[in-house]
Design an enzyme around this catalytic site. Structure first.
Site, mmCIF file in Angstrom:
data_model
loop_
_atom_site.group_PDB
_atom_site.id
_atom_site.type_symbol
_atom_site.label_atom_id
_atom_site.label_comp_id
_atom_site.label_asym_id
_atom_site.label_seq_id
_atom_site.Cartn_x
_atom_site.Cartn_y
_atom_site.Cartn_z
ATOM 1 N N GLY A 46 1.840 -10.299 5.509
ATOM 2 C CA GLY A 46 1.892 -9.372 4.391
ATOM 3 C C GLY A 46 2.819 -8.210 4.710
ATOM 4 O O GLY A 46 3.039 -7.890 5.885
ATOM 5 N N GLN A 51 6.657 0.037 3.897
ATOM 6 C CA GLN A 51 6.898 -0.212 5.324
ATOM 7 C C GLN A 51 8.389 -0.353 5.624
ATOM 8 O O GLN A 51 8.803 -0.368 6.776
ATOM 9 C CB GLN A 51 6.174 -1.489 5.778
ATOM 10 C CG GLN A 51 4.664 -1.341 5.852
ATOM 11 C CD GLN A 51 4.008 -2.645 6.235
ATOM 12 O OE1 GLN A 51 3.769 -3.496 5.387
ATOM 13 N NE2 GLN A 51 3.742 -2.824 7.519
ATOM 14 N N CYS A 92 -0.938 -4.908 12.167
ATOM 15 C CA CYS A 92 0.003 -4.388 11.177
ATOM 16 C C CYS A 92 1.402 -4.373 11.779
ATOM 17 O O CYS A 92 1.576 -3.950 12.924
ATOM 18 C CB CYS A 92 -0.417 -2.975 10.780
ATOM 19 S SG CYS A 92 0.667 -2.197 9.595
ATOM 20 N N LEU A 93 2.388 -4.799 10.998
ATOM 21 C CA LEU A 93 3.767 -4.812 11.508
ATOM 22 C C LEU A 93 4.272 -3.407 11.814
ATOM 23 O O LEU A 93 5.209 -3.239 12.596
ATOM 24 C CB LEU A 93 4.707 -5.484 10.493
ATOM 25 C CG LEU A 93 4.495 -6.988 10.285
ATOM 26 C CD1 LEU A 93 5.424 -7.503 9.195
ATOM 27 C CD2 LEU A 93 4.713 -7.758 11.578
ATOM 28 N N HIS A 134 -5.332 -4.141 2.519
ATOM 29 C CA HIS A 134 -4.484 -3.557 3.573
ATOM 30 C C HIS A 134 -3.144 -3.097 2.984
ATOM 31 O O HIS A 134 -2.673 -1.993 3.263
ATOM 32 C CB HIS A 134 -4.276 -4.618 4.667
ATOM 33 C CG HIS A 134 -3.400 -4.203 5.806
ATOM 34 N ND1 HIS A 134 -3.860 -4.095 7.102
ATOM 35 C CD2 HIS A 134 -2.081 -3.891 5.861
ATOM 36 C CE1 HIS A 134 -2.866 -3.720 7.896
ATOM 37 N NE2 HIS A 134 -1.768 -3.597 7.154
ATOM 38 N N GLU A 135 -2.542 -3.954 2.145
ATOM 39 C CA GLU A 135 -1.206 -3.627 1.611
ATOM 40 C C GLU A 135 -1.270 -2.526 0.551
ATOM 41 O O GLU A 135 -0.371 -1.687 0.482
ATOM 42 C CB GLU A 135 -0.526 -4.879 1.043
ATOM 43 C CG GLU A 135 -0.334 -6.030 2.028
ATOM 44 C CD GLU A 135 0.380 -5.661 3.317
ATOM 45 O OE1 GLU A 135 1.093 -4.636 3.356
ATOM 46 O OE2 GLU A 135 0.208 -6.387 4.313
ATOM 47 N N HIS A 138 -1.183 0.679 2.200
ATOM 48 C CA HIS A 138 0.182 1.092 2.560
ATOM 49 C C HIS A 138 0.852 1.830 1.406
ATOM 50 O O HIS A 138 1.537 2.831 1.610
ATOM 51 C CB HIS A 138 1.043 -0.130 2.905
ATOM 52 C CG HIS A 138 0.951 -0.565 4.339
ATOM 53 N ND1 HIS A 138 1.247 0.271 5.388
ATOM 54 C CD2 HIS A 138 0.629 -1.760 4.895
ATOM 55 C CE1 HIS A 138 1.100 -0.398 6.531
ATOM 56 N NE2 HIS A 138 0.715 -1.624 6.263
HETATM 57 ZN ZN ZN Z 1 0.265 -3.163 7.578
#
Ligand code: ZN
Length: 171
Positions: A46, A51, A92-93, A134-135, A138
């Site tokens: 995701g 991000q 998380c990236l 989660h997204e 963000h």
């Molecule tokens: Zn993330």
């Protein structure tokens, strides 16, 4: 398509709340395509536009095993929650190499628009429900580590800042 750079904690751009997408045009399609390519290149499941430093409410996901079911959700909003709060491990990236337990709603209903602006609503549970929560966080400037204790977050920040310094190329 191109692979874009994923911002890492504690970059302040990760803390900005993104505004809704109002224009459904070629630029939006391009952004979604780039987001998916970046997500696959980074081996994530995701990614949120914020991000990548793009302040727009767009998320992409691929929660299929093996990863060949890309999904794009524009202006996603959670309209109902169900079940209990359930703990699960997340990464998380934007916080590379760190994983921890976060509690999320077990099931959700959410509304979103596709790349043509058409509104959809669907129920989700399991991994999809976790990823959407989660997204969307963000898009509101929230990271999964915000759910951890202040001490744990402080340690992570120190570690992240040290890594940033080490990553400056030697000249
Ligand atoms: Zn993330």
């Amino acid at each position: 398509m191109s692979i874009l750079q994923v911002l890492h904690f504690p970059d302040p751009r990760l803390r900005k709340k993104a505004p809704d997408v109002r224009t459904f045009d070629a630029a939006l399609r391009q952004l979604a395509a780039d987001m998916l390519e970046t997500m696959y290149a980074e081996r994530g499941i995701g990614l949120a536009a914020t991000q990548l430093g793009q302040p727009l409410r767009v998320i992409v996901l691929d929660v299929a095993e093996g990863g060949n079911a890309p999904q794009v959700f524009v202006n996603p909003v959670i309209t109902a929650t169900g079940g209990e709060f359930k703990p699960g491990q997340e990464g998380c990236l934007s916080v590379p190499g760190y994983f921890d337990i976060v509690e999320r709603h077990e099931s959700i209903r959410f509304r979103w628009q596709d790349l043509d602006g058409v509104v959809h609503e669907q129920d989700a549970d399991g991994l999809l429900a976790i990823c959407v929560q989660h997204e969307i966080d963000h898009l509101d400037g929230r990271l999964f580590i915000d759910y951890l204790s202040p001490l744990k977050r402080q340690r992570l920040r120190k570690k992240a800042e040290k890594q940033e310094k080490l990553s400056i190329p030697a000249l």
